[in-house]
Every structure is written in structure tokens, then in C-alpha cells.
Write a protein that holds these residues in place. Structure first.
Motif, PDB file in Angstrom:
ATOM      1  N   PHE A 290       0.825  -1.204   0.000  1.00  0.00           N
ATOM      2  CA  PHE A 290       0.000   0.000   0.000  1.00  0.00           C
ATOM      3  C   PHE A 290       0.865   1.262   0.000  1.00  0.00           C
ATOM      4  CE2 PHE A 290      -2.259   3.274   2.524  1.00  0.00           C
ATOM      5  CZ  PHE A 290      -3.300   3.519   1.642  1.00  0.00           C
ATOM      6  N   GLU A 291       1.890   1.287   0.840  1.00  0.00           N
ATOM      7  CA  GLU A 291       2.745   2.476   0.899  1.00  0.00           C
ATOM      8  C   GLU A 291       3.548   2.623  -0.385  1.00  0.00           C
ATOM      9  OE1 GLU A 291       6.019   2.547   3.416  1.00  0.00           O
ATOM     10  OE2 GLU A 291       6.541   0.438   3.209  1.00  0.00           O
ATOM     11  N   GLN A 292       3.950   1.519  -0.997  1.00  0.00           N
ATOM     12  CA  GLN A 292       4.662   1.611  -2.263  1.00  0.00           C
ATOM     13  C   GLN A 292       3.751   2.171  -3.354  1.00  0.00           C
ATOM     14  OE1 GLN A 292       7.774   1.173  -2.968  1.00  0.00           O
ATOM     15  NE2 GLN A 292       8.480   0.374  -1.007  1.00  0.00           N
ATOM     16  N   ALA A 293       2.479   1.796  -3.309  1.00  0.00           N
ATOM     17  CA  ALA A 293       1.526   2.322  -4.284  1.00  0.00           C
ATOM     18  C   ALA A 293       1.361   3.832  -4.116  1.00  0.00           C
ATOM     19  CB  ALA A 293       0.178   1.620  -4.122  1.00  0.00           C
ATOM     20  N   LEU A 294       1.300   4.307  -2.870  1.00  0.00           N
ATOM     21  CA  LEU A 294       1.199   5.743  -2.614  1.00  0.00           C
ATOM     22  C   LEU A 294       2.422   6.481  -3.144  1.00  0.00           C
ATOM     23  CD1 LEU A 294      -0.270   6.008   0.999  1.00  0.00           C
ATOM     24  CD2 LEU A 294      -1.380   6.613  -1.146  1.00  0.00           C
ATOM     25  N   LEU A 295       3.604   5.911  -2.909  1.00  0.00           N
ATOM     26  CA  LEU A 295       4.827   6.544  -3.389  1.00  0.00           C
ATOM     27  C   LEU A 295       4.843   6.575  -4.915  1.00  0.00           C
ATOM     28  CD1 LEU A 295       7.516   7.805  -2.552  1.00  0.00           C
ATOM     29  CD2 LEU A 295       8.530   5.517  -2.661  1.00  0.00           C
ATOM     30  N   GLY A 296       4.397   5.483  -5.548  1.00  0.00           N
ATOM     31  CA  GLY A 296       4.354   5.446  -7.005  1.00  0.00           C
ATOM     32  C   GLY A 296       3.412   6.490  -7.580  1.00  0.00           C
ATOM     33  N   ILE A 297       2.267   6.682  -6.925  1.00  0.00           N
ATOM     34  CA  ILE A 297       1.323   7.702  -7.389  1.00  0.00           C
ATOM     35  C   ILE A 297       1.937   9.088  -7.296  1.00  0.00           C
ATOM     36  CG2 ILE A 297      -0.876   8.825  -6.838  1.00  0.00           C
ATOM     37  CD1 ILE A 297      -1.912   6.060  -5.992  1.00  0.00           C
ATOM     38  N   SER A 298       2.649   9.364  -6.193  1.00  0.00           N
ATOM     39  CA  SER A 298       3.261  10.688  -6.031  1.00  0.00           C
ATOM     40  C   SER A 298       4.361  10.919  -7.058  1.00  0.00           C
ATOM     41  CB  SER A 298       3.805  10.847  -4.612  1.00  0.00           C
ATOM     42  OG  SER A 298       4.787   9.869  -4.336  1.00  0.00           O
TER      43      SER A 298
END
Length: 425
Positions: A290-298
């Protein structure tokens, strides 16, 4: 050196002349970089807060279940135990020569949605969080009488309780309960200091008090005539028959795996023994996607903003014919003129990075108390670590790389014009 100073002066003047258009691009890029850096910063802080929820405890022992379930209900107050542990088992494990200390924990009740934890004085003395920090009282003292209660910092703050207030616990979990221990109210004698962990969101009573309020509740509801009142409990002693879990500290950490294996094969009843650090790491790995997905979106948002910067620079090229003509007339080389685009792009990225640092600092200062109060997450100001500086430094580097598109486009166009002018002469 003079050429560099001239280039910087030209780039600065050009940016200032187009400040109204470029200000919007700069704002978009600033917000994007703030989002990127903020997510990385929060990832680091939340992970640190998450992994430091419990320290100094070698083993957590509970009824047979998965290690994540055992960790969640004992440390994070999420979920329920599959079964209880007999008090005789606790006594036997506590008296093991390898065990230095043992803290019993009994769960099951709640107070306005907050978990009630029954334990003893060893919990205050032995439980540690963060970098081996011990619990401390902000007001009052740890429970000493049967119906004394100590509140976590968040409970006291959210419900606006003070020392001396009386509260009534509810039978079972959940924020709304129709089964309350109204005949046996508790008096608040202590409030813990803020820890930024689930400790702040719990209510603490003695094991004996937990036994007392459940006399006559064997079927899960109060049986009229069998429950106790405040006047009838003082003359009785209450020794728990069972507890939910226990925290263990060992004399020698080398024996941790040996004792863990033995407890997993405990003869009297099925038990599970987990290492808190290992279980926390496994839980964080599950949350990592989940946190990797957030970083990828940013990252995608920042890339979109940089692409928008290219589009703006290419559009501005059509408005700079007169400016470029003057520069060529005074002998400025095509390469120097083309480098202005790259320099302007990098300068915009650097300004955006600086503004994002200021914006992030302000946001953390403003939101930190709110996050601590509502979610028990402590996010403090600190210097950026190596990963965060690397992430921030990549923004002007990528800006320079993508600025080569309009720079090369203009350099080629200028070269063609220069050759055409030479051929004509």
C-alpha cells in the motif's frame, strides 16, 4: 566565469519577465514535490512509530493462534483472542528459571469504544516502547485499590476526564454496549503520559477488578442476585482463573528461541509464543504494498508536472523570437541560447524544492498534534535522511533531463537559421 554569470542573469531575467505564467507551473511542481517528499517522510516516521510500539519484550504468549492475530490483540488492541490461558500456566511460565519477568494481560471489556486492559503493577514497570522508553504517569498514580483505573493519554484527552472522575465499564468490546457494569464504578487515579502508541488508547485496571466485575456474568450477561455491589466486594479476594496473554522478559536473550519452541509445545494447553520484532516486521511487509503504491502515485504526479513544464517552455518558445534575435545579434552562440532553457527549468525545479521544504515543515508542525490526538501517531520535525535527500535531488536532475527536449529543439532551429544566414551572405 563571466559567461556563467551572464547566463544566470539572462535566465533570471527571463523567468521574472514570465513570472505570471511560470508561477502557476512552479506552484503545481511545488505541490507535487511536497506530496512526493511528504509521503516518503510519513512512510519513514510511521514505520518508526509502528516498529517502536513495543520494545524490551522478548516474547508474547497467548492461546494458540497466528502470530499476527496474537500481536494485534495484545499490542494494538485489534481483534480478540481465540481462547484464554489458565492462571496455573502463567504461574508455571513465570517461575521458569529463564524468565526474568512476566506481565499478565486480560482483555474483554471496553469503555466508550476504548479497550480495557487488566494487568498488574509490573506492566507500568516493565512495558517499554520506542528506544526502550518506560511508561510514566502525567497525573496521579497507578491503580492501587480494587476499583482504581488509570487512563491512557488519548482516552483522557478525548473524553475530557480528570483525576477523581468516576466511570462505568462496559461488558465486551465495541463503542456501543447495552451491558454495563453500573453497580461497580471505577475512580480515575492516574493518567499516563503520551507515548504515540496504542497505550494511549486504553484503560487500565487490576486483574482482581476484572474478576470482581464479572462475578455473576458467567453466561455473558448479568444474572440478577449473583452480581456483586460495591459494599460486598471489599471482604472478598479475587484471584483470576485465566488471562488473555502474557509479556515475557528473559534473563538471557540467547534462550529466546529455545523457550519459544517449548511454549509452542506446552503440554498443559495449546499456546503460541511470538517474537514482537519478527511479528511487527511481517505485519509491516503486508502493509508495504500500500505504501509503495502511494509513493508510485506521487512519483507519477511529479512526472506529470515536469511534463507540463516542458509543454509550457515549448509554448513560450514561439513568444521569444525577438529576444532570441537580439541575443544572436550581439553574438550569443546557439549553444548558450539553448542552455537558457535548461537553466530556467532547473532553477524552477530548485525553487519548487525549496518551497516544498517550507510547505512540508509548516504542514508537519500544524498536523503533528492532530495526528497524535486522533490517531496516536507521533510525527515530529527532523532533518531529512539520505533517502529523502536523494528523492528531492532527483527533481532538478530530472528537470534538467527533460529540459533537453526544448533546448535541443531550439538549438537545432538556431543552427539552421545561422547556416541559412551564412549561406545568404
Amino acid at each position: 566565469m563571466n559567461k556563467l554569470r551572464l547566463t544566470l542573469s539572462l535566465a533570471t531575467s527571463s523567468l521574472w519577465y514570465r513570472r505570471r505564467v511560470l508561477a502557476l507551473v512552479c506552484l503545481t511542481l511545488t505541490l507535487s514535490v511536497t506530496l512526493l517528499l511528504g509521503i516518503q517522510y510519513l512512510r519513514t516516521e510511521v514505520r518508526q512509530s509502528f516498529t517502536s510500539t513495543i520494545s524490551g519484550t522478548d516474547l508474547i504468549v497467548g492461546a494458540r493462534s497466528g502470530q499476527l492475530n496474537l500481536l494485534l490483540y495484545t499490542v494494538f488492541h485489534i481483534g480478540n483472542a481465540t481462547n484464554n490461558i489458565h492462571w496455573s500456566s502463567f504461574d508455571e511460565i513465570k517461575n521458569d528459571p529463564r524468565v526474568d519477568w512476566a506481565v499478565p494481560i486480560s482483555l474483554g471489556d471496553s469503555y466508550q469504544g476504548y479497550r480495557v486492559v487488566s494487568t498488574n503493577e509490573q506492566f507500568l514497570e516493565r512495558f517499554q516502547y520506542g528506544n526502550d522508553q518506560k511508561l510514566a504517569l502525567a497525573q496521579g498514580h497507578w491503580f492501587s485499590h480494587l476499583f482504581d483505573v488509570t487512563l491512557g493519554a488519548d482516552v483522557a484527552r478525548q473524553l475530557q476526564h480528570n483525576l477523581g472522575d468516576q466511570i462505568v465499564l462496559s461488558h465486551g468490546g465495541g463503542r456501543t454496549s447495552f451491558s454495563n457494569h453500573t453497580d461497580l464504578p471505577f475512580q480515575i487515579t492516574g493518567i499516563l503520559e503520551t507515548t504515540g502508541t496504542p497505550i494511549d488508547q486504553a484503560v487500565y485496571i487490576s486483574l482482581e477488578a476484572m474478576e470482581a466485575i464479572h462475578v455473576g456474568w458467567e453466561s455473558g450477561v448479568a444474572i440478577p442476585g449473583r452480581t456483586l455491589s460495591a459494599s460486598t466486594v471489599e471482604d472478598r479476594s479475587f484471584t483470576p482463573n485465566a488471562i488473555t496473554a502474557m509479556l515475557l522478559g528473559l534473563k538471557n536473550p540467547i534462550t529466546t528461541f529455545q523457550l519459544q519452541r517449548e511454549l509452542s509445545q506446552f503440554a498443559k494447553e495449546p499456546l503460541s509464543a511470538i517474537l514482537p520484532g519478527v511479528a511487527l516486521s511481517e505485519l509491516w511487509r503486508m502493509m508495504g504494498q500500500f505504501e509503495q503504491a502511494l509513493l508510485g502515485i506521487s512519483v507519477f504526479v511529479v512526472a506529470t508536472s515536469l511534463i507540463g513544464l516542458i509543454a509550457v517552455l515549448l509554448t513560450i518558445q514561439t513568444q521569444r523570437h525577438r529576444e532570441i534575435a537580439i541575443l544572436r545579434a550581439v553574438g550569443t552562440s546557439p549553444g548558450l541560447i539553448a542552455s537558457l532553457y535548461s537553466l530556467e527549468c532547473v532553477m524552477l525545479a530548485l525553487v519548487s524544492c525549496a518551497l516544498s521544504l517550507l510547505m512540508g515543515t509548516g504542514a508537519i508542525s500544524a498536523l503533528s498534534p492532530w495526528l497524535l490526538e486522533h490517531y496516536g501517531i507521533h510525527i515530529g520535525l527532523r532533518a531529512l535522511n539520505a533517502d529523502e535527500w536523494l528523492l528531492l535531488s532527483m527533481v532538478p536532475v530530472v528537470a534538467f533531463a527533460i529540459s533537453l527536449v526544448p533546448s535541443w529543439h531550439h538549438w537545432r532551429k538556431t543552427r539552421k537559421l545561422s547556416f541559412g544566414s551564412s549561406g545568404h551572405n
